[in-house]
Design a protein around this motif. Sequence first.
Motif, PDB file in Angstrom:
ATOM      1  N   ASP A 151       0.813  -1.212   0.000  1.00  0.00           N
ATOM      2  CA  ASP A 151       0.000   0.000   0.000  1.00  0.00           C
ATOM      3  C   ASP A 151       0.847   1.263   0.000  1.00  0.00           C
ATOM      4  OD1 ASP A 151      -2.309  -1.496   0.007  1.00  0.00           O
ATOM      5  OD2 ASP A 151      -2.448  -1.541   2.193  1.00  0.00           O
ATOM      6  N   GLU A 152       2.105   1.139   0.383  1.00  0.00           N
ATOM      7  CA  GLU A 152       2.961   2.315   0.444  1.00  0.00           C
ATOM      8  C   GLU A 152       4.329   1.990  -0.131  1.00  0.00           C
ATOM      9  OE1 GLU A 152       4.336   5.777   3.641  1.00  0.00           O
ATOM     10  OE2 GLU A 152       3.180   4.034   4.294  1.00  0.00           O
ATOM     11  N   VAL A 153       4.823   2.879  -0.970  1.00  0.00           N
ATOM     12  CA  VAL A 153       6.142   2.712  -1.580  1.00  0.00           C
ATOM     13  C   VAL A 153       6.911   4.021  -1.448  1.00  0.00           C
ATOM     14  CG1 VAL A 153       5.344   0.974  -3.233  1.00  0.00           C
ATOM     15  CG2 VAL A 153       5.338   3.392  -3.872  1.00  0.00           C
ATOM     16  N   ARG A 154       8.229   3.930  -1.676  1.00  0.00           N
ATOM     17  CA  ARG A 154       9.091   5.110  -1.763  1.00  0.00           C
ATOM     18  C   ARG A 154       9.894   4.982  -3.060  1.00  0.00           C
ATOM     19  NH1 ARG A 154       6.285   6.239   1.836  1.00  0.00           N
ATOM     20  NH2 ARG A 154       6.786   6.995   3.940  1.00  0.00           N
ATOM     21  N   ILE A 155       9.593   5.841  -4.039  1.00  0.00           N
ATOM     22  CA  ILE A 155      10.234   5.702  -5.343  1.00  0.00           C
ATOM     23  C   ILE A 155      10.792   7.034  -5.844  1.00  0.00           C
ATOM     24  CG2 ILE A 155       8.955   3.669  -6.096  1.00  0.00           C
ATOM     25  CD1 ILE A 155       7.002   5.518  -7.499  1.00  0.00           C
ATOM     26  N   ASN A 156      10.941   8.014  -4.955  1.00  0.00           N
ATOM     27  CA  ASN A 156      11.493   9.287  -5.386  1.00  0.00           C
ATOM     28  C   ASN A 156      12.927   9.113  -5.878  1.00  0.00           C
ATOM     29  OD1 ASN A 156      11.713  11.980  -5.906  1.00  0.00           O
ATOM     30  ND2 ASN A 156      11.901  12.611  -3.765  1.00  0.00           N
ATOM     31  N   ASN A 157      13.214   9.607  -7.079  1.00  0.00           N
ATOM     32  CA  ASN A 157      14.526   9.501  -7.717  1.00  0.00           C
ATOM     33  C   ASN A 157      14.912   8.076  -8.084  1.00  0.00           C
ATOM     34  OD1 ASN A 157      15.286  12.294  -7.791  1.00  0.00           O
ATOM     35  ND2 ASN A 157      15.614  12.196  -5.578  1.00  0.00           N
ATOM     36  N   LEU A 158      13.966   7.164  -8.094  1.00  0.00           N
ATOM     37  CA  LEU A 158      14.221   5.832  -8.645  1.00  0.00           C
ATOM     38  C   LEU A 158      14.348   5.957 -10.162  1.00  0.00           C
ATOM     39  CD1 LEU A 158      14.185   2.677  -8.811  1.00  0.00           C
ATOM     40  CD2 LEU A 158      11.678   2.852  -8.852  1.00  0.00           C
ATOM     41  N   SER A 159      15.418   5.403 -10.726  1.00  0.00           N
ATOM     42  CA  SER A 159      15.583   5.421 -12.174  1.00  0.00           C
ATOM     43  C   SER A 159      15.654   3.994 -12.695  1.00  0.00           C
ATOM     44  CB  SER A 159      16.859   6.189 -12.560  1.00  0.00           C
ATOM     45  OG  SER A 159      18.008   5.559 -12.039  1.00  0.00           O
ATOM     46  N   PHE A 160      14.977   3.777 -13.804  1.00  0.00           N
ATOM     47  CA  PHE A 160      14.994   2.461 -14.437  1.00  0.00           C
ATOM     48  C   PHE A 160      14.908   2.652 -15.946  1.00  0.00           C
ATOM     49  CE2 PHE A 160      10.700   3.504 -13.071  1.00  0.00           C
ATOM     50  CZ  PHE A 160       9.955   3.351 -14.228  1.00  0.00           C
ATOM     51  N   THR A 161      15.443   1.684 -16.666  1.00  0.00           N
ATOM     52  CA  THR A 161      15.452   1.769 -18.126  1.00  0.00           C
ATOM     53  C   THR A 161      14.250   1.058 -18.735  1.00  0.00           C
ATOM     54  OG1 THR A 161      17.870   1.854 -18.108  1.00  0.00           O
ATOM     55  CG2 THR A 161      16.810   1.286 -20.195  1.00  0.00           C
ATOM     56  N   THR A 162      13.960  -0.123 -18.227  1.00  0.00           N
ATOM     57  CA  THR A 162      12.878  -0.945 -18.784  1.00  0.00           C
ATOM     58  C   THR A 162      11.974  -1.428 -17.662  1.00  0.00           C
ATOM     59  OG1 THR A 162      14.372  -1.704 -20.532  1.00  0.00           O
ATOM     60  CG2 THR A 162      12.352  -2.964 -20.199  1.00  0.00           C
ATOM     61  N   LEU A 163      10.671  -1.417 -17.940  1.00  0.00           N
ATOM     62  CA  LEU A 163       9.679  -1.902 -16.986  1.00  0.00           C
ATOM     63  C   LEU A 163       8.913  -3.045 -17.631  1.00  0.00           C
ATOM     64  CD1 LEU A 163       8.384  -1.383 -14.191  1.00  0.00           C
ATOM     65  CD2 LEU A 163       6.774   0.166 -15.318  1.00  0.00           C
ATOM     66  N   THR A 164       8.995  -4.226 -17.043  1.00  0.00           N
ATOM     67  CA  THR A 164       8.305  -5.391 -17.592  1.00  0.00           C
ATOM     68  C   THR A 164       7.446  -6.034 -16.514  1.00  0.00           C
ATOM     69  OG1 THR A 164      10.155  -6.874 -17.056  1.00  0.00           O
ATOM     70  CG2 THR A 164      10.179  -5.823 -19.230  1.00  0.00           C
ATOM     71  N   PRO A 165       6.384  -6.766 -16.916  1.00  0.00           N
ATOM     72  CA  PRO A 165       5.873  -6.904 -18.280  1.00  0.00           C
ATOM     73  C   PRO A 165       5.203  -5.619 -18.757  1.00  0.00           C
ATOM     74  CG  PRO A 165       4.363  -7.920 -16.743  1.00  0.00           C
ATOM     75  CD  PRO A 165       5.546  -7.484 -15.930  1.00  0.00           C
ATOM     76  N   HIS A 166       5.015  -5.516 -20.071  1.00  0.00           N
ATOM     77  CA  HIS A 166       4.379  -4.322 -20.618  1.00  0.00           C
ATOM     78  C   HIS A 166       2.895  -4.339 -20.285  1.00  0.00           C
ATOM     79  CE1 HIS A 166       3.410  -0.997 -23.157  1.00  0.00           C
ATOM     80  NE2 HIS A 166       2.612  -1.726 -23.920  1.00  0.00           N
ATOM     81  N   LEU A 167       2.454  -3.318 -19.572  1.00  0.00           N
ATOM     82  CA  LEU A 167       1.060  -3.217 -19.154  1.00  0.00           C
ATOM     83  C   LEU A 167       0.537  -1.830 -19.493  1.00  0.00           C
ATOM     84  CD1 LEU A 167       1.325  -4.850 -15.605  1.00  0.00           C
ATOM     85  CD2 LEU A 167       0.360  -5.899 -17.656  1.00  0.00           C
ATOM     86  N   PRO A 168      -0.788  -1.679 -19.621  1.00  0.00           N
ATOM     87  CA  PRO A 168      -1.352  -0.342 -19.864  1.00  0.00           C
ATOM     88  C   PRO A 168      -0.988   0.623 -18.731  1.00  0.00           C
ATOM     89  CG  PRO A 168      -3.001  -2.063 -20.221  1.00  0.00           C
ATOM     90  CD  PRO A 168      -1.825  -2.727 -19.603  1.00  0.00           C
ATOM     91  N   ALA A 169      -0.986   1.893 -19.059  1.00  0.00           N
ATOM     92  CA  ALA A 169      -0.578   2.901 -18.082  1.00  0.00           C
ATOM     93  C   ALA A 169      -1.457   2.879 -16.837  1.00  0.00           C
ATOM     94  CB  ALA A 169      -0.608   4.281 -18.732  1.00  0.00           C
TER      95      ALA A 169
END
Length: 487
Positions: free
Chosen positions: A307-325
């Motif tokens: 229910d809670e995440v911390r993703i500020n300044n997280l960088s990634f090149t690819t996100l899988t699997p491909h899902l709708p926005a």
Amino acid sequence: MEISDLTPAELRVWRAFPRGESVDFRESPDEDVSAGAEWGPERTVRAKVLKALLLSAPQEEGEVAALRLSGARVTGVLNLIYAVVEHAARLSHCHFDEPLDLYSSRLRQLNLMDSVFPALTLGSSRVDGPLRLTRCRVRGLVKVGGTQISGAVFLNGAEIDAPDATQPALQLNQSTIGHDFVATGLRVYGETRLNGASVAGKVNLENAEFHNPGGMALSAEALEANADVNARRLRAYGQIELRGARIAGRLDLSRSHLSHPGGTALRASSSVIGELWLYGSDPVEGLLNLRRAHIEVLSFGPEVLPDEVRINNLSFTTLTPHLPAERRLPMLERDGEGYVPYAYEQLTAAYRRIGDDRAAREVQLAKQLRHRATLPWYGRAWGHLQEVTVGYGFRPLRAMIWLLSLLATGSIAYALHNPPALKPSEAPPFNAVFFTLDLLLPVISFGQEGAFAPHGGYQALSYVLIITGWILATTVIAGVTRSVSRQ
């Protein structure tokens, strides 16, 4: 030590040592080593005898001396503090009544597989070969911190139980492992510490279990792994700490179970990871912290997220699997720090890399809607207007629909009631459509607006069309500019 002081069991071990022969006291290969405290003198060897063998026993010319002992009960403390042992030591399926203290020693190699002992101290030591603790059962601390191990470390199937200790149950912090770290099926009750450890090969934690509910289950800050970390089907009850870790390959947490309710289940902030996999895992119970991490490939399904995440300044090149926005956007809305623009930009960039411009626009629109909530009332009002009219520039057809609707309204109204001409002799023929376009479009002129002057309610309608035209033009320009700048 005089040979006359040895018991028959010890004499057998003493005579086998110079030739590197094995001595096996077991009655059957599958006997229960945990019952070793009941074994009699016929298979009991004193720890000081083993120490004398390893440090000063005579050798036979042309033979390679080694201690190869199985199924023995070892009494007393095996104390090899600061010792230099030139011979291989294999003490498998043995039951140790007292802890093993090998602090700051130098060993050829050490094999304690399938043995039971109260504790092991091997900190600040050097092992020139592998360290084997396969299927060992320990009811105390295992201290291997600061040790240099040239070969691999094997803890597969081991069980370490020290949940109430004031120190971590398994300590491998600041250790250097020259090959793989294999700990499949490892079970630790208490904290496991790998802070600052360096592993030249793979780390295999498949089916491992770390139990320290409410505390630190696995601490691996600044861990350096030069290959994959296989943690499939891992079970962690307590926090997993990977802050500042460097994992060259894949961190595979597929089908794992991470549980630390009310706390942080997994923290990998400021880490550098080749790939992070969470395929098929149970929903994370607790906070997921990936702030400032750099991950090339991030692989997970939305159902895994807590229910809670911390993703500020997280960088990634690819996100899988491909899902709708719309499946990915809830992740950005669960950040406890509120509106994080950088996260939206990262997700937008990931969609654009694979050519999904529609999803990228959806993310950018969601960003604007989230940003609007942080603005003062007048900013929110202007934002609502941009959303309704042109969807912040990501819904240009909305402006066309508004224009056509207003054009139809004005054309019908003025066609039914033609406004009088200001100068009848000079006025062109009245055209309701072009008169309405003159009112709506603030720049283009068809010569109708200046020639005719509606009255009453029709004059009020003309004001509405003029104001609406300016608003639509402004929002279209702002939206298009924003969209083009993103492209």
